[in-house]
Design a protein around this motif. Structure first.
Motif, PDB file in Angstrom:
ATOM      1  N   ALA A  35     -36.960  43.099  52.278  1.00  0.00           N
ATOM      2  CA  ALA A  35     -36.868  42.271  53.485  1.00  0.00           C
ATOM      3  C   ALA A  35     -38.234  41.708  53.846  1.00  0.00           C
ATOM      4  O   ALA A  35     -38.356  40.538  54.234  1.00  0.00           O
ATOM      5  CB  ALA A  35     -36.310  43.094  54.642  1.00  0.00           C
ATOM      6  N   TRP A  36     -39.274  42.521  53.691  1.00  0.00           N
ATOM      7  CA  TRP A  36     -40.622  42.025  53.960  1.00  0.00           C
ATOM      8  C   TRP A  36     -41.030  40.980  52.925  1.00  0.00           C
ATOM      9  O   TRP A  36     -41.743  40.016  53.243  1.00  0.00           O
ATOM     10  CB  TRP A  36     -41.621  43.179  53.971  1.00  0.00           C
ATOM     11  N   THR A  37     -40.550  41.139  51.694  1.00  0.00           N
ATOM     12  CA  THR A  37     -40.843  40.153  50.670  1.00  0.00           C
ATOM     13  C   THR A  37     -40.161  38.822  50.992  1.00  0.00           C
ATOM     14  O   THR A  37     -40.748  37.748  50.813  1.00  0.00           O
ATOM     15  CB  THR A  37     -40.377  40.663  49.292  1.00  0.00           C
ATOM     16  N   GLU A  38     -38.931  38.880  51.476  1.00  0.00           N
ATOM     17  CA  GLU A  38     -38.218  37.658  51.844  1.00  0.00           C
ATOM     18  C   GLU A  38     -38.896  36.944  53.005  1.00  0.00           C
ATOM     19  O   GLU A  38     -38.798  35.715  53.134  1.00  0.00           O
ATOM     20  CB  GLU A  38     -36.771  37.996  52.207  1.00  0.00           C
ATOM     21  N   ASN A  39     -39.597  37.708  53.845  1.00  0.00           N
ATOM     22  CA  ASN A  39     -40.298  37.115  54.988  1.00  0.00           C
ATOM     23  C   ASN A  39     -41.755  36.783  54.685  1.00  0.00           C
ATOM     24  O   ASN A  39     -42.532  36.488  55.595  1.00  0.00           O
ATOM     25  CB  ASN A  39     -40.242  38.075  56.186  1.00  0.00           C
ATOM     26  N   TYR A  40     -42.116  36.849  53.405  1.00  0.00           N
ATOM     27  CA  TYR A  40     -43.475  36.487  52.973  1.00  0.00           C
ATOM     28  C   TYR A  40     -43.782  35.046  53.392  1.00  0.00           C
ATOM     29  O   TYR A  40     -42.893  34.198  53.358  1.00  0.00           O
ATOM     30  CB  TYR A  40     -43.550  36.645  51.454  1.00  0.00           C
ATOM     31  N   PRO A  41     -45.032  34.720  53.799  1.00  0.00           N
ATOM     32  CA  PRO A  41     -46.232  35.551  53.752  1.00  0.00           C
ATOM     33  C   PRO A  41     -46.373  36.490  54.945  1.00  0.00           C
ATOM     34  O   PRO A  41     -45.822  36.245  56.010  1.00  0.00           O
ATOM     35  CB  PRO A  41     -47.360  34.514  53.744  1.00  0.00           C
ATOM     36  N   LEU A  42     -47.130  37.521  54.714  1.00  0.00           N
ATOM     37  CA  LEU A  42     -47.411  38.495  55.747  1.00  0.00           C
ATOM     38  C   LEU A  42     -48.359  37.897  56.777  1.00  0.00           C
ATOM     39  O   LEU A  42     -49.299  37.186  56.439  1.00  0.00           O
ATOM     40  CB  LEU A  42     -48.055  39.734  55.109  1.00  0.00           C
ATOM     41  N   ARG A  43     -48.075  38.184  58.039  1.00  0.00           N
ATOM     42  CA  ARG A  43     -48.978  37.774  59.109  1.00  0.00           C
ATOM     43  C   ARG A  43     -49.567  39.021  59.762  1.00  0.00           C
ATOM     44  O   ARG A  43     -48.873  40.023  59.928  1.00  0.00           O
ATOM     45  CB  ARG A  43     -48.247  36.911  60.136  1.00  0.00           C
ATOM     46  N   LYS A  44     -50.813  38.933  60.108  1.00  0.00           N
ATOM     47  CA  LYS A  44     -51.525  40.100  60.620  1.00  0.00           C
ATOM     48  C   LYS A  44     -50.805  40.665  61.838  1.00  0.00           C
ATOM     49  O   LYS A  44     -50.492  39.950  62.795  1.00  0.00           O
ATOM     50  CB  LYS A  44     -52.961  39.724  60.985  1.00  0.00           C
ATOM     51  N   GLY A  45     -50.507  41.961  61.775  1.00  0.00           N
ATOM     52  CA  GLY A  45     -49.908  42.654  62.897  1.00  0.00           C
ATOM     53  C   GLY A  45     -48.399  42.596  62.970  1.00  0.00           C
ATOM     54  O   GLY A  45     -47.821  43.192  63.878  1.00  0.00           O
ATOM     55  N   ASN A  46     -47.736  41.897  62.028  1.00  0.00           N
ATOM     56  CA  ASN A  46     -46.277  41.749  62.161  1.00  0.00           C
ATOM     57  C   ASN A  46     -45.469  42.697  61.283  1.00  0.00           C
ATOM     58  O   ASN A  46     -44.262  42.565  61.178  1.00  0.00           O
ATOM     59  CB  ASN A  46     -45.855  40.290  61.892  1.00  0.00           C
ATOM     60  N   SER A  47     -46.135  43.639  60.619  1.00  0.00           N
ATOM     61  CA  SER A  47     -45.422  44.612  59.795  1.00  0.00           C
ATOM     62  C   SER A  47     -46.009  45.994  60.049  1.00  0.00           C
ATOM     63  O   SER A  47     -47.099  46.134  60.616  1.00  0.00           O
ATOM     64  CB  SER A  47     -45.564  44.260  58.308  1.00  0.00           C
TER      65      SER A  47
END
Length: 385
Positions: free
Chosen positions: A203-215
């Protein structure tokens, strides 16, 4: 006789005595936990100097316990070390990039100890190969031999990125490593949050890119920062030229020591293994060898990959004996015959029966071959695009 044959040189003449969590100081004051395995007799360490075999790992040095005792029994001090910020070591973990100076300091500290002859050999696969190239890029004076298995040449060009395109497995690697972090081990609630994040990593991969503080990676900031850095540095800038990301920028200053590069046809580091062998063979006097088998990442020495079997010839009967022969020759000066073998040994796949009725295995077969350089003579380059 081939470099890949398992010839035991130093016989098991000792017992093994272990000192756990020796805290080795670095130049910045951080201390790295190191388990030292000594040759012993009658439950007492033998009071003489031995060469040292070193492995540095982010995956818990206790996983090297059997190997450490095996080498100690054959007249080596074996050093297994948790890298900075992992398991029992101090400091903050930031994957790969900064391993060069820590490895350099480790080699030189070991060389100055009263149990050491002044000759250090290194061994390890994947991350534990990357840390070897990282320290060798800084050319520590007492490094004397290396065996990098499945290691990088340039993480930007292959294995972490492919000519710039990010391999998403390294994005997920940040979640995996965070769940097994020292911080998680010390805090059950943090461990639970990071375990849940890793279980939901797609799920985190599908929401890539990562934003600071959101995971949940925000709970271990150095892991979050690393995941963001490898994602955001999309060009080949100075970030990717740090020693921990591969020796390509450092070939001309790289340690000139006998090195055995080991790779697999089904590994993501195949290109890197060949590149390191080719480039280091052009430089210096230290003999450089390459062993390339039909193996996947982590499957060195096996007889098959997935549903494909390369029996009867692909398997190595004893990996440690292969390593021992290399170190016996270059760290102890024993006559192992390595100076008489061709530097490249590679497996040619094919020639087997193929699909066999009522068997789930494809009997692909194959055979070993040797040559003096890579590519082998009479090779025809074939584009597949």
């Amino acid at each position: 006789m081939s470099v890949a044959q398992t010839q035991v040189c130093s016989a098991p003449a000792y017992e093994a005595s272990v000192e756990r969590n020796v805290m080795m100081p670095l130049r910045d004051g951080v201390r790295l936990a190191t388990d030292l395995y000594f040759p012993a007799l009658n439950d007492q360490k033998v009071d003489q100097k031995f060469p040292v075999v070193l492995t540095r790992t982010p995956y818990d040095k206790l996983g090297n316990d059997t190997t450490g005792k095996w080498f100690a029994e054959r007249g080596y001090v074996f050093a297994a070390q948790d890298v900075r910020g992992r398991y029992e070591s101090e400091g903050t973990f930031y994957a790969f990039a900064h391993e060069g100076p820590d490895g350099y300091d480790t080699v030189e500290w070991l060389a100055q100890q009263p149990f050491c002859t002044g000759k250090i050999g290194t061994v390890g696969a994947s991350y534990c190969a990357a840390v070897q190239s990282a320290l060798a890029s800084l050319n520590p004076p007492h490094l004397a031999a290396m065996i990098p298995i499945y290691g990088p040449s340039s993480y930007y060009h292959c294995a972490m990125r492919q000519n710039g395109a990010l391999e998403m497995r390294f994005f997920t690697y940040a979640f995996s490593m965070a769940a097994r972090s020292r911080e998680a081990a010390a805090d059950p609630l943090l461990k639970q949050a990071l375990d849940e994040a890793y279980e939901d990593v797609w799920a985190w991969t599908e929401n890539y890119p990562l934003r600071k503080g959101n995971s949940p990676l925000r709970l271990v900031p150095s892991y979050e920062q690393w995941a963001m850095d490898i994602s955001m540095h999309a060009s080949y800038d100075d970030y990717w030229k740090q020693p921990g990301y591969g020796p390509r920028p450092y070939y001309d200053q790289h340690a000139d020591v006998p090195t055995l590069y080991i790779g697999g046809w089904y590994d993501t580091y195949t290109r890197a293994t060949v590149e390191n062998f080719q480039e280091m063979s052009k430089r210096g006097d230290g003999p450089v060898h390459m062993l390339m088998g039909p193996w996947h990442h982590g499957g060195m020495g096996g007889a098959g990959t997935g549903d494909v079997s390369f029996k009867p010839d692909a398997a190595l009967s004893d990996r440690n004996a292969l390593f021992l022969r290399w170190f016996d020759h270059w760290l102890k000066g024993l006559e192992t015959g390595l100076d008489k073998v061709k530097p490249v040994r590679y497996f040619i796949m094919g020639g087997g029966e193929g699909l066999v009725e009522a068997s789930p295995t494809i009997e692909h077969g194959g055979k070993w071959a040797t040559c003096d350089a890579w590519p082998p003579p009479n090779t025809t380059p074939t584009p597949f695009y």
